[in-house]
Each structure stands twice: as structure tokens, then as C-alpha cells.
Design an enzyme around this catalytic site. Structure first.
Site, PDB file in Angstrom:
ATOM      1  N   ARG B  98       9.054  19.046  19.624  1.00 52.26           N
ATOM      2  CA  ARG B  98       8.637  18.120  17.551  1.00 52.26           C
ATOM      3  C   ARG B  98       8.196  17.643  17.358  1.00 52.26           C
ATOM      4  NH1 ARG B  98       8.892  22.012  14.573  1.00 52.26           N
ATOM      5  NH2 ARG B  98       7.275  20.758  13.839  1.00 52.26           N
ATOM      6  N   LYS B 165     -11.564  -8.120  -3.980  1.00 52.69           N
ATOM      7  CA  LYS B 165     -11.680  -7.161  -5.498  1.00 52.69           C
ATOM      8  C   LYS B 165     -11.332  -7.976  -6.645  1.00 52.69           C
ATOM      9  CE  LYS B 165      -8.628  -3.545  -2.729  1.00 52.69           C
ATOM     10  NZ  LYS B 165      -8.326  -2.613  -2.234  1.00 52.69           N
ATOM     11  N   ASP B 220     -16.353   0.641  -8.615  1.00 49.82           N
ATOM     12  CA  ASP B 220     -14.863   1.645  -8.222  1.00 49.82           C
ATOM     13  C   ASP B 220     -14.247   2.299  -9.345  1.00 49.82           C
ATOM     14  OD1 ASP B 220     -12.686   2.194  -7.218  1.00 49.82           O
ATOM     15  OD2 ASP B 220     -11.721   0.683  -9.086  1.00 49.82           O
TER      16      ASP B 220
END
Lengths: 283, 283, 283, 283, 283, 283
Positions: B98, B165, B220
Site C-alpha cells: 500500500r 509578490k 500573474d
């Protein structure tokens, strides 16, 4: 339900991973000691999960920060709703931002998707359960997220419950051994607190499995018709668990067959991060 | 490219998480010492990533296991192809199963999705880059998976490169300070090896940012038209990076504007586990 | 059944604790590279537990050592029997000696004491189970030792099964709430794999508890007479677990009442180290 | 004398061991935020040890809890006396309960048993010392418990003092080398702060050992008569330490021989948990 | 004398610190699997220390590497001598290079400087001892380096020996208490294996300290004349340790006064890395 | 700029190393709870670095201590100036003393030495940069110390920037490959944020390296004359970095050649601990 130590065990290494030797941007640009206020905002509707993780991440980066939690885990929210507000050191908040969002977006994504499954079976008695298909290192958090979405937790790990699958049954009955007897012997070796569940692939395996006295039987990859037949055969003698081929399209039909539990890997192994943002206002 | 220590740092805690006090099913049902052979098989086509993780997980559970890797990271495979074969202790293989799948399915899911983006921009010079929107604790592995899919890595963390930013710019120019001069001063505080990238939201920010001598400029949430205009303005003076609104539907158009880099959060923050299975044949 | 990682998690810190900056005696007196052979010998009869721990401790101090295990966990031995033989670096063996003995003597002490309880109830169907009264840090090893002695494990931790005690029941029924209904509601919140056991102090609590559909009922501090009555009342509707006042003197009588499980704190919380020694022959 | 970091190094992993993914009972049954008061009470007389461990465990589960310590480490108490009182979150107290008791019962068990030995030799000048036969992982705590009972600590580990035993002497004198000279040479290699003790099995070894200028001599498995003779021979030239065959029955006679130190493994390797309980009153 | 675990405890985190997400240079430039041979070479004369650290670092980066150690710890070497030779994976060797050199250069620097002090007092019976002024995290390695240079180790830590300084004495004699008696009482609280050393600043403190029966007396910042007087006064009743103002210029005179031990902080707190290089020849 | 977690990652293990099982001196001599005031004082002039480390170490040993920082990191001080004052538990302060001094003396030693280099080149535009020749485990702290002294940081690790050296170039051009083209290809494999620097040993390598478009060129072991020629050739097309043979005697001349960066290993690999002391006044 999430303890602080469980949260810290994820958050602290995550922060170290994301800033092993500081945040060169903030340290260069933000004056030491400048403050900020940030709002965790919903950019799409969903179910909250991970509020304590958000808070812990902020406090790890700024122990003096004031965090106001506007919503509790498990609550639903709409687009644009503010979910939490934090006021503190600007550098600290910006250092915490990405880690906090990565975790809360994932957890709320899981809670939201789980809630979709739960809603789809709302008029049945079936539960939506998770699986061990969780992200390595995040199981405690992801299991909590499933509960936030109204889901139920399957066994946590290989240690706390038996789930005997086809391979196990093959070994158990090797050499022509009787399945019922073999299962009964196996169970006898276990402590009395250990849940005993057996997976079957075929209708004709149900009776011999039940005869051994199991707690639950997992019907794997059964058709709707076969599930209905399986439920009828089990007749309340064990919890009926269904897995395989479960999606938002199929889950209502599966629940309609009368199974008790539906195990869904997708709610944890294929999560879309919920769109949450941190709107920061610097002082 | 993944070192053994980076892999172990993920695999060993994951195994402890998945079996804190043993595997009660195998210990009850499988005779100690019984052997098995397992094949890692593709149930859908994709791009391989994490083969060394698969092997390390198996060896952690059975140090004597023989693992045959049939494909290398970065290679493509079709439905049904065997990817690896392991022979060893049955209990060990089942204990590893798993965790191994959880990691390899995620990594190959990232590689496969990345490759789709890379293919979509193949006739341009744009690169597909990842972001810091990775799973906490798994960044080294997920970054590797992006490279397996043909993608490029953005800065690894807050420590190794500057990405200023909007919030940072707001502070920098507070009090009416000139942006160009402020950025130049900020950069002067940094070591000469630190990449300096600035995010802008508007066309008119480009010139003052470039005038400060940055390494890259991140456009952006620009429209295609604005991106094209941005690329024209930059004119090779800095790397042009684009982010926001990137999807498999839009990426080709974005790349067509001439940007150098396209940063895509979705390739790591919203991964669908690739459908790989472990077919086990017990002795 | 003890994995290598579970053993190492105890042995490696124990060795560091016992020799934080080396073994000044051996380093002063024994020439580097001198060899030795040591025999783990029984100075009293008992039941073996921890052979893999012994081997791992020796190998941690001398990776080249040859360890011959002469007995398996769970096997009985007599005074004077050699249990294992190790040949390797003299300094390594002497550094490992005390830690190896501290662990194996404790584990075999637990196994041996457990076996005494198991023997005492051998002609009944009752199981001897352990409790959470284990040594902090050693639970995995001590639980294994209980199994070596023929005992059965109760829930491992607070996480894997419910055991509602008097305090919990008091809260649950605060405000005059019906016990049966309250328990049923509580259980409904749990995953289907979680064992649900309720402790009662009085006969008249049994019926309302059973009516809620519990997996097991723990009769705490009941007299022999009350236990017999309890077993009669339960009538196979749940596992009957007994605790309180259990000793080697009383256990047979308790088992004779027909209870299914007898939980004994003393087999782990008050262990006498079994007298094992390491006879060393230096080259 | 126990530092917070030494306590946390035991308590925090112990809590994780006892509740790896939460306390399913309390979380199901106790409403979040419900309060409780608990009293640590003596169910048998004894000597307190571990009060700070008790407090730290409670605070680890509920940082807001108020803990009142009613007794100090090393103080004696009678049956029924309240030792500490804690008020806080009910879930936190119940999660801490078992770990706190497991540690404090063990530590107070050691202190109480040590005090019995100390009392037995009270009219002599002999000290009762512990050994390295402590529980792996708990040495700092168990050594503290010995001091609480009035005992003295022997060397902490292999690193901080020399204790040369028969095997070491055999090597040292291999090839017919003179024991005195060999010991003197060995000591010369050590730093001047390292205690140098040598174990002997026979009277005739005493003189050559003393001639080398040791700090202490350990008379192992000597009869009372031999001990008396040994003390006479040493005549104050070194500390005389006795070990082997020490029990509550024999210790007074051993002390009566005039030895300075009596090393007793049993006070740590075979501890009976002292019967302490936590009486909880939920709000 | 350095155990593998002590070495790994330093080397593995150091490698992670030096390459948290791989070696971008080697991964970009060196083909996977390319081999190399490297020679550790002396660029100045010195005393070797850390050979096992060098080897362990190389093996940590390439488990298949062949390392040939051409010199043992404690041996002297001349300019240009090859000290070790390693053949293995080029990427592994280059990744290990800096960490290996940083450690071995420091350790050999300490050993070499220590040897200068030892040589300077060679015709006396004084020992050169280190102090606790070591680099945090590296004490085990630096203490080993001191021994390689012929030095002796002082107490390792605050835990393993008493060194009572002026501040301690001030407290001890507060309220006009007699120093001798106070020291005697303090010592009585300690285990018999704990070295008891007292620092004095004045000649007139010597007698009262000795009267209490200490193991060693530290004469701090005494002049040569005072040291000579101190040695005369002690007259063999305790080890005489000198500290303060020790340099290569003064150490011979200090040793000439007859003190037993000279404690030198500079050999560890102000180390010049010895000039060793790794000459790499890629295949 | 040093985060609390970065400091704790060094301080907490250092305290454990220095007092693994307590401070036997203070515990024996100082009454529990006695207070003290201590002043960190300069015994020689220098540049402060590590004030937050000093404070964190004190608080780790006494969470209630009051620490007054009288100077900030990067500030200069004269002989005799008090730098910080701490009031708290006497045992805590004495336990913290050595670790605090070991770190602050080293950090301030680095800052002070760096400042000497920075002062020496003050009338040029050259920066003084550190290297990866830092103490294993202390890189974050030592890099901070370099900045306190006015220095600049070179790449932090192998992961965050490329520095291709002679061995790398040899591989890259093996088989007669063109250097410029090979470097260009190598760079293309890297993310756009990765600084690309190439080391050259000869003047004639400069042009082909620059032609590949590197960010910086490292002129290793060039004479002053060659450096001047190198700077002229580079002509602003890349950052010029100089290394090799840098000392306080040579650095001004090197800076005078017009290089941008001078990399100095000695400021971290061969540090003299600055002479700071802790003057303690017990209550």
C-alpha cells in the site's frame, strides 16, 4: 479531534521543508517587526477541514499572532466567505502562508469531496468510508478530513484490524483446506478486540466466510445486481462493505443495494485542492 | 537523481504510519517465511516516476527481496505493461504494497499530468514549471516527478530564491519610494547566487521592475493579449514567467505568447493517483 | 512478528543511552579487533521471548557478528540451557551485553509469567489478555512477549478500540439519558471496524449495555459469584471480559465462571526479570 | 533534579505510543470542552517519585490544566493519601491517565523498594546503589527514583566510569602479564576524571588490584565471611563495593561486613508497580 | 574508538545540510553512473584524526565505494602524503567531498594542535587535557581528535563529574559555612563513581579543599610561581590540574611546575582547519 | 533573520550533549530554586553575532529567566562592555553557560573576522563571501554570523546553485566536446531560478565559459595580475568571483583588481572563539 501533537508532527517538518534557511524574500524586503493582517478566504464553496492546522501553522511562525477562527471543521461555506483572520508579524504570516494553504486546501478538498459522496447516499443507510489510500505522512489529517465531510473511517492501518483479501484467502485454503474452518482458526489467533473482515470476489464465497463468524464482509467489484444478492445472503449476519468502481455517478446505486459501508479510495488518493486564498494586508 | 536518504526520509515513516505494530492480517494468515512474487502493473497509460521509491519500500520490508525494475523514471508505458517485478517474503511484500503504491501512483500521476502540459507546448520554447504547492513532506519526490514528466523546477523553497509578490512590492514602495530604486537596494542585500524574480500584475509595472535588473519577471493573471505585450516589452532583458489561469485548455495559447516559463500549481496540488496495481502471486 | 524497525526503535536508543560516548572499560582494556564468543544461558527455567531483539542488539554493536539462535520465541527452556551463541568482536559483544540482557530478561520474564496464567486456565476456554499497563516505549515488545507466553492482546492503544469505563458512562447518561440509547448513539459515530467494549461495575448495568449491541462487556471487580451470574446474563451476546483482583491464586476460579477473556495488568506492570546470563569467552 | 527535557523525552513518545491517532473512546463519548478533576491517590503506602513526570504528562495533554502537587519526590505517604490534584479538560486528563500512572507507579515502586533496602542498612555506613539493569529508555527516570528512595547511583553508563570485570581481567593478564602492572597501564590511558573500579571474584585478587591504585573494588558473589575478610584487607585504600546475592533478607548482613556500597540490580530490573490510582470526577 | 553510530549521528545530518535536495551541479553535468577515484592528500604536515569519519561519509553517499585507508588515526604525516583513496560513483564522491573534508580537516587540526602541546611538555609528567569548549554537536568527535593528538580527556559533560568553581564555592560557604565541611557534605550526596574536582583561585583555598578529600584540585589562573607552590602544598594528596593562560609559549613552564594536568580550551575552541585536499580523477 | 526553529535545532541537542543526565555539580551544591544574575561581557573588542542564540539557550534551561539584550547582532563592542544580562534560576544559568558561550563566541568570532575582511576592502566594490567550509550542523548560524560581519553569503548548499569546478568541466568536455556548447546544454537542464557559476583556472577558459551565458565566473588561484586581466575580459558580462590565496594580507589587492566577490574559506573553517565571558553573581 486532532491533537496538537498530531498537527505539529506534520506542520513543523513542512515549515522546515519550505524554508530550510529562512525566507530570503521577506528578510530582504520586509522590515523586521512589520505587522500584517490576513484573511483566509473561500474562492469556491466547500466544507471546512483543518482550521486547527491553519492556526498551528501561523503560530509556529509567529507565536504572538492572533488567530480568529470564523468557522469550525465540518461546517460548509460559500464563495467569498472569510474563514479565519490572523494578525501578527508580516514575515511570520508570509512564511506560514504556503504551508498553511497547502494543508488546509487539501483537507478541505477531501472534506468537500467526501460530503458529495455522503450527500449522494443521504437517503440510504450506507456510510461512506475511506481507505488506506492516503498521502504518506498525512493519514491522521486526511482521516480527520473525511470525518469533517461526514464520512466514516475504515481501519487506520495494517495493525488495528484484519482485512483478508484474495491473496490471503488463497494461502489460507492452499492444499484444499476448508475456508470456513481456516478463517475460524485464523480468527482464534487474534485478540478479541480486533475487527475481522474478509474480502470476497464471488457470491459463492459469502456463505463459507459468514459461517466463520466474521465482523464484516467486503464485496469487491460486485455489480449492482450482485451487491443486492450479496446483501440478501448476508442477511444482517455481518456488516456489508462494498468497494470497487465507486464514483459520484455510481455511489447512489451502490448504496441502494442495502450495503452498510461503501469504501472509496478516490476521496483521499485523488484530491483536488480546494481553492482557498490568503488575502494579506500589510500594515 | 533521488538520493536514497531522501527516499528513506519518506518511506520509513510512511511504513510506520501504515503498520505501527505489525500487520495483523498477514501475521495471522500467512505462514512465516512464505514467499511471493509481485508485478507492478499499469492499469492505464502514463509516465513512470518513483521506481526507486518502489524498490526502497519493498527492500525496507524485506531486505532480501529481489526487485527487477523493468522501466526507468521518465519512460512512458501502456496499459497492462509490467513495470517492476519483486520476489521475496510474502508478508514483507504485502506490508510494503500500500505504501509503495500510494507513493508511486502519486508520483507517476504527477509525471503523467506534467507530460500532458509539456506535450501541449512542445512546439514552443516555453517550459512548464512547478510551484511550492506540493504536498507537505513530499516536495523532493514531487519535484522529481515533475522532472520525470519533462517539467522544470521553480525555486525549491523560500530560502533559495527571491520571488517578490504584490504584498512585498507594496511594502517596498510604501511612503512613495521609487520601485526601481527600492528593488535595486533590496537585491544589493542578497548574495550573488540568489535568483531575483518579481511578480507583477500590470503592464506598467514591467519597465520599472526590469530597470532594477531582475533575473526574471512573473506576469500573474495576465490575459493572452497582455502576456504577448509583456513579452514584447521585456524583450529578452529577463526570463518571462507566467502564472494564473493555466490549464490544459489554455496552456498552449499562453506558451504561444512567447513566455519562457509557465508555472502550474495544478500538476502538484491536485493530482489524480495513476492507476497502477500490484499483482501478487503467492508461492 | 516483531519487525526489524520495531526492534531498532528500542535497541538503538537503548545502546546510545548505555554508552553515550563509548565504553571506556573495553576501549582501555581490550585490544581493538580481539574476538569473543558468548552464550546466552538460562539460569532459571522459562519461556523464551525476544530472541530477535538479542540478535539485533548484538548486530548493532558488531555488524559482522555471527549469531546462532538455538531456540525460538515462545519455546520453553530449562535451567542451564544455551539459548543463543554469538561470535564476534569482543568490544562489540560487551557493549551489547547489558542492553540485550535488560530487554530479553524482561521479555522472557513477561512470557514466563503469562504462561503461568495461561497454564492455570488451561482447562477452560478463557484467554489471558494484557492491558495498557506496559512500560512506556516498550509496548510493541511487551505485547509480543505476552503472545509468546500464550496470552492474547487487548486493544493496543486508545486509538484502535473503544473501552468505555465508569467515567465515560457517567458522562454519557448525565441528565438522565437512557444508557442503551446513549451507547447506541456513541457507537454510530465510530467507524465499523472499531471494537466497542463497555466496562460495568454492577450486574444491573449488563442488560442495558448489551441492548446497545456492544462487542464485549468488561466485568470489573466482580466476585466469582457475580461473574458467574454475569456470564449467564450475557448468554453469548457479547464477549465477556473480566478484570480486577486477578492473580495466580484467583485466575483459575475466575476462568471457571465461563468468562471469555481475563485481563491481567500484573503480567506487564510488575515483571521480574528472568535470570538469563551471557557467558563470555574471550579469544 | 529531573530536567524538563529529560521528562519530555520519555513522556511525549509514550503518549504517542498510547494514542497514535487519538482516543476514540473519549472523542466519541465526552463532549469537547467538558472539564474534570482528578486526584492521584495512594492505594498502598510508599515513597513518592515522579511527581514532575505526572505533571508534565497532564500538561502535555492539556496545556491549560491546573496541577497541584501535594507531595514532593522522596516523601513517604500512607494508603489513601491524595498525592496530586489536576483540574482541566476531561479528554486531556483521560488521555494522560494511563501514561502518567504507568510512569509514576514504576518510579514510586522503585523508590519504595529502594527505601526498604536503605532502611535495612540504616544502622551501618553502607550505601545502596543501583546498577545498569534499568529499563531501556528510562534510565534517567529510574536513577532519579533510586535517589528518591535514599539510594545512591552507580556509574550511569559504559561511558562515564570503568568497571573492569572478570572477562576484562582475563584479557589484561593474557600471556602471563602481571595484573597490577596491567591495571596501572590501563588506568594511565584514561582521563583523570574517570572513576576506576575493578571487580574481583576471589580474595587473592584484592591485593594486586589495590596495588594498582584503583578507586573502588567490587567484591562479586562473596560470602559474608569473605566480604568481612575483604573489607579488612582493603583497609580503606579503596571504596569497597559488594554485589551478588543481595536481597532484603541478606542486605543487612552484607552491610554489617563494613562494605561501603551494595549494588542491587533488583531495585530496577524487577519492579512491582506501586498501586496508585487516578480518581476522576467529571464536571 | 569512535563507534559507527557516533559518526553517523554527525555525518548523516551534515550531508542533509549540505545537499537538502540533491547536488544540482553533479546531476546536471556528470552522467549517472560515471566513476571516479579520489585521494585524500595532505597539503601540510599533521596528525591524522577522523579516518573513519572520512570513510563513513564516502560510504553514506556511495554504499558501493571502495575506501582504502592509508594511515590510522593518531599517525603523523608529511606534506603530499596520500592519506586515503576512494573509488566509486563520481556523483557520490563529489557530494561527500565537502562534508568529509570539513570534518577531517577540523579533527586533524585539533589532533595536530594537541600534539604540539603534548610535544611541548614531553619531558614532564604533565598531561594535556581538553575542556567543554568544544563545538556544539561535535564533542564526541573532537574529544577523539584530542586523544589522537596524544591529549587526555577532561570530564565529558556536566553529568559525569563534578567541577565546583568559584560560584559554587561562594554558594557553598554562604552564611559563613566552613568550606571543608561543606565540600565533604556535598560529596556525600554523590555516587561513589563521580569524580570530585574543585577549582581554586588562591593558594589559601588549597588546604581546606584538600581536607575535604577531593579527587582533583584545579588551580585557575595561577602564576608559574603560584603553581609551583600549589603543587608543593598538595603534595600528592590530589591530582593537580592547571588552567588559564595556557598557550604554546607558556605550556612548558606550566608543566615544569609539576602539575599533573593542564587543561587547554584553545585546542578545541579555536581550531584552524588542517589543509587537506581531495584530488579527484574522474573516469 | 535566524528563526527560533533554526536556533533550537542547534541549542537543544547541544544542551543534551553537555548534560545528558543533569548537572551533578549544581545539583549537589546549589539549593534548588536559588537565583542568579549573569552578565555576558566582552573580554576583547568585536562584532556581535548570536544574541538570539544566547537568549534561547538561557530560556531552554530556565523558561522563566529574564534576558536583557544590550546589543544587536552586527553591532560592534569594546572590551569590558556588557552585552546581555540574564536573571533567573542559578542552576539553569550555569547549565546554559558553556553551551551559550561556545556558540556565541564562535559566531562572534566569525562576525569579527569577517568584518576585518570587509573593512579591508571597504574602498572597493568587492564583497566578501563565505563558502561551504562551515562547521557541520552549524551552517545556518555561521552564515548568519558572516552577514553580521558585513559579509555576503555564497550558495548555501549543493542544492541551490551550480558551481561547476575543474572536475566537472573535465567530464563535460570529455571526448573533445566544445566547452561553450556543453555548458549551454547543461544549463538548459536546470530550472530558471538556479544560479549558474563556473570555476576556471586559466585566462583562456574565460571566453568560452562566458559565451555559454553563465551568471558568474569564479577565478580560482589567479595572481593579482591575472585577476585584473580576467576582470577586463569579463567586462561586466558575469559576476566575477575570486578564490584561493585570500588572507587579510592579500584581500585588499585582490579587491583592487575589480572583482565583484571574494570567497574566503578561512572566515568559517578556522575561527578563533572570541573572548566573551559570563560573569555570574549568585543571589
Amino acid at each position: 479531534m486532532l491533537t496538537r501533537s498530531a498537527i505539529d508532527a506534520v506542520v513543523l517538518p513542512a515549515l522546515a521543508e519550505d524554508a530550510p534557511w529562512g525566507d530570503v524574500t521577506s528578510e530582504t524586503i520586509l522590515p523586521a517587526g512589520s505587522g500584517a493582517t490576513a484573511v483566509l478566504a473561500a474562492r469556491e464553496p466547500g466544507v471546512m477541514s483543518g482550521m486547527a492546522v491553519f492556526t498551528a501553522t501561523m503560530l509556529a511562525c509567529d507565536p504572538e499572532a492572533q488567530v480568529e477562527e470564523l468557522l469550525g471543521d465540518g461546517e460548509r461555506f460559500e464563495v467569498g466567505m472569510p474563514l479565519a483572520r490572523v494578525t501578527g508579524d508580516a514575515r511570520g504570516i508570509l512564511r506560514a502562508e504556503r504551508v498553511a494553504l497547502n494543508l488546509v486546501q487539501r483537507m478541505s478538498g477531501i472534506a468537500t469531496e467526501t460530503a458529495r459522496y455522503v450527500d449522494a447516499v443521504a437517503d440510504t443507510s450506507a456510510r461512506i468510508a475511506d481507505t488506506r489510500k492516503t498521502t504518506p505522512g498525512l493519514r491522521v489529517l486526511e482521516r480527520h478530513a473525511v470525518r469533517c465531510g461526514g464520512g466514516s473511517n475504515h481501519r487506520f492501518s495494517l495493525s488495528d484490524a484484519v482485512l483478508a483479501k484474495d491473496n490471503h484467502l488463497a494461502v489460507l485454503t492452499a492444499g484444499g483446506r476448508d475456508l470456513t474452518e481456516a478463517l475460524r482458526d485464523a480468527r482464534a489467533k487474534l485478540g478479541h478486540t480486533v475487527h475481522f473482515e474478509v474480502e470476497v470476489d464471488r457470491i459463492d464465497q459469502i456463505e463459507p466466510v459468514l459461517a466463520a463468524g466474521v465482523d464484516a464482509i467486503l464485496l469487491d467489484n460486485f455489480t449492482i445486481e450482485q451487491l443486492r444478492e450479496g446483501v440478501r445472503l448476508v442477511a444482517g449476519r455481518a456488516v456489508v462493505d462494498a468497494s470497487g468502481g465507486v464514483s459520484l455517478e455510481t455511489v447512489a446505486d451502490i448504496a441502494g443495494t442495502g450495503v452498510d459501508v461503501i469504501s472509496v479510495g478516490a476521496i483521499t488518493h485523488s484530491v483536488r485542492a480546494l481553492d482557498l486564498g490568503l488575502d494579506i494586508e500589510l500594515d
